[in-house]
Design a protein around this motif. Sequence first.
Motif, PDB file in Angstrom:
ATOM      1  N   UNK A 233       0.823  -1.210   0.000  1.00 18.41           N
ATOM      2  CA  UNK A 233       0.000   0.000   0.000  1.00 18.41           C
ATOM      3  C   UNK A 233       0.856   1.258   0.000  1.00 18.41           C
ATOM      4  N   UNK A 234       2.063   1.169   0.537  1.00 20.37           N
ATOM      5  CA  UNK A 234       2.944   2.344   0.593  1.00 20.37           C
ATOM      6  C   UNK A 234       3.398   2.799  -0.790  1.00 20.37           C
ATOM      7  N   UNK A 235       3.168   1.971  -1.805  1.00 23.05           N
ATOM      8  CA  UNK A 235       3.478   2.348  -3.188  1.00 23.05           C
ATOM      9  C   UNK A 235       2.333   3.107  -3.854  1.00 23.05           C
ATOM     10  N   UNK A 236       1.182   3.146  -3.208  1.00 25.21           N
ATOM     11  CA  UNK A 236      -0.029   3.609  -3.878  1.00 25.21           C
ATOM     12  C   UNK A 236      -0.375   5.064  -3.567  1.00 25.21           C
ATOM     13  N   UNK A 237      -0.626   5.819  -4.632  1.00 27.77           N
ATOM     14  CA  UNK A 237      -1.346   7.081  -4.539  1.00 27.77           C
ATOM     15  C   UNK A 237      -2.785   6.743  -4.924  1.00 27.77           C
ATOM     16  N   UNK A 238      -3.661   6.755  -3.949  1.00 23.47           N
ATOM     17  CA  UNK A 238      -5.054   6.315  -4.101  1.00 23.47           C
ATOM     18  C   UNK A 238      -5.828   7.420  -4.814  1.00 23.47           C
ATOM     19  N   UNK A 239      -6.310   7.116  -6.011  1.00 22.36           N
ATOM     20  CA  UNK A 239      -6.920   8.141  -6.851  1.00 22.36           C
ATOM     21  C   UNK A 239      -8.383   8.394  -6.498  1.00 22.36           C
TER      22      UNK A 239
ATOM     23  N   UNK B 128      -6.500   5.827   3.751  1.00 24.98           N
ATOM     24  CA  UNK B 128      -5.734   6.041   4.976  1.00 24.98           C
ATOM     25  C   UNK B 128      -5.689   4.779   5.825  1.00 24.98           C
ATOM     26  N   UNK B 129      -6.803   4.067   5.909  1.00 24.37           N
ATOM     27  CA  UNK B 129      -6.847   2.828   6.689  1.00 24.37           C
ATOM     28  C   UNK B 129      -5.926   1.759   6.101  1.00 24.37           C
ATOM     29  N   UNK B 130      -5.805   1.748   4.777  1.00 20.24           N
ATOM     30  CA  UNK B 130      -4.923   0.781   4.125  1.00 20.24           C
ATOM     31  C   UNK B 130      -3.450   1.149   4.268  1.00 20.24           C
ATOM     32  N   UNK B 131      -3.171   2.419   4.533  1.00 21.57           N
ATOM     33  CA  UNK B 131      -1.790   2.880   4.642  1.00 21.57           C
ATOM     34  C   UNK B 131      -1.178   3.279   3.313  1.00 21.57           C
ATOM     35  N   UNK B 132      -2.016   3.754   2.385  1.00 23.50           N
ATOM     36  CA  UNK B 132      -1.499   4.233   1.103  1.00 23.50           C
ATOM     37  C   UNK B 132      -0.601   5.450   1.331  1.00 23.50           C
TER      38      UNK B 132
END
Length: 245
Positions: free
Chosen positions: A17-23, A42-46
Amino acid sequence: MKHLEKKAADMTVKELASYIDYSVLKPEFTEEEIIALTKDGAELGCATICINPGYMELCAPYVEGTDTMLCPVCDFPFGTSSTASKVQQIEQVAKYDTVKEVDIVANFGEIRSGNWDKVLEDIKACVKAARRYGREIKVIFETDALNEEQIRRMCQVCMEAGADFVKTSTGFLTGHEAHGATPEVIAIMQEECGDKCKVKGSGCIRTRGHFLQLIDMGIDRMGVGYRSVPVVLGLDKAAPSADSY
């Protein structure tokens, strides 16, 4: 380019998830939908939630106290505003403590026209505005509208301008086939940038296999749409719909 200590398939959900910019960029989203998706990321830790600049105050409370920050996307999705307008947008959003990075869209019509000096000066001004607030900046090329020579040249332009990331796509391009962050395009950008500039892939990242492959290639970040996030993280085996970012 990231230098990995383990394969993507061996990473935890939080590491992935730390690789993700959640669109969260679709213009038809209601405030309730934007809040729900921001909470989810935020809950996933993006790494960040990519939002339109008008929703800074709406989203900020839902990332405070988490490992996730906001990434407003300026002059989205066309990149055709004046430089002064882009700078003003950046200054309006970069002042927030919840902002980690700012994404901007390069004027890809000017790129296609070969107006490299104009493109360079535009990006330089945007970088300068972000730096005033200590923010990093990502530059979206809209690679599906460009050829390989233009992509390579833009990587050089962005490095000269001092950008922190080069990025493939908006996910909103019309009139062209959508390929987005293909391994081939990412490899071109990585080859040009080396360790001098980070690479973000976005657009058409909808399967777990594609997501893991790009991580193993050393990609630094990925923009992933809300429908595809659970799929790439291995939390939902259902295929995402065709309109995912």
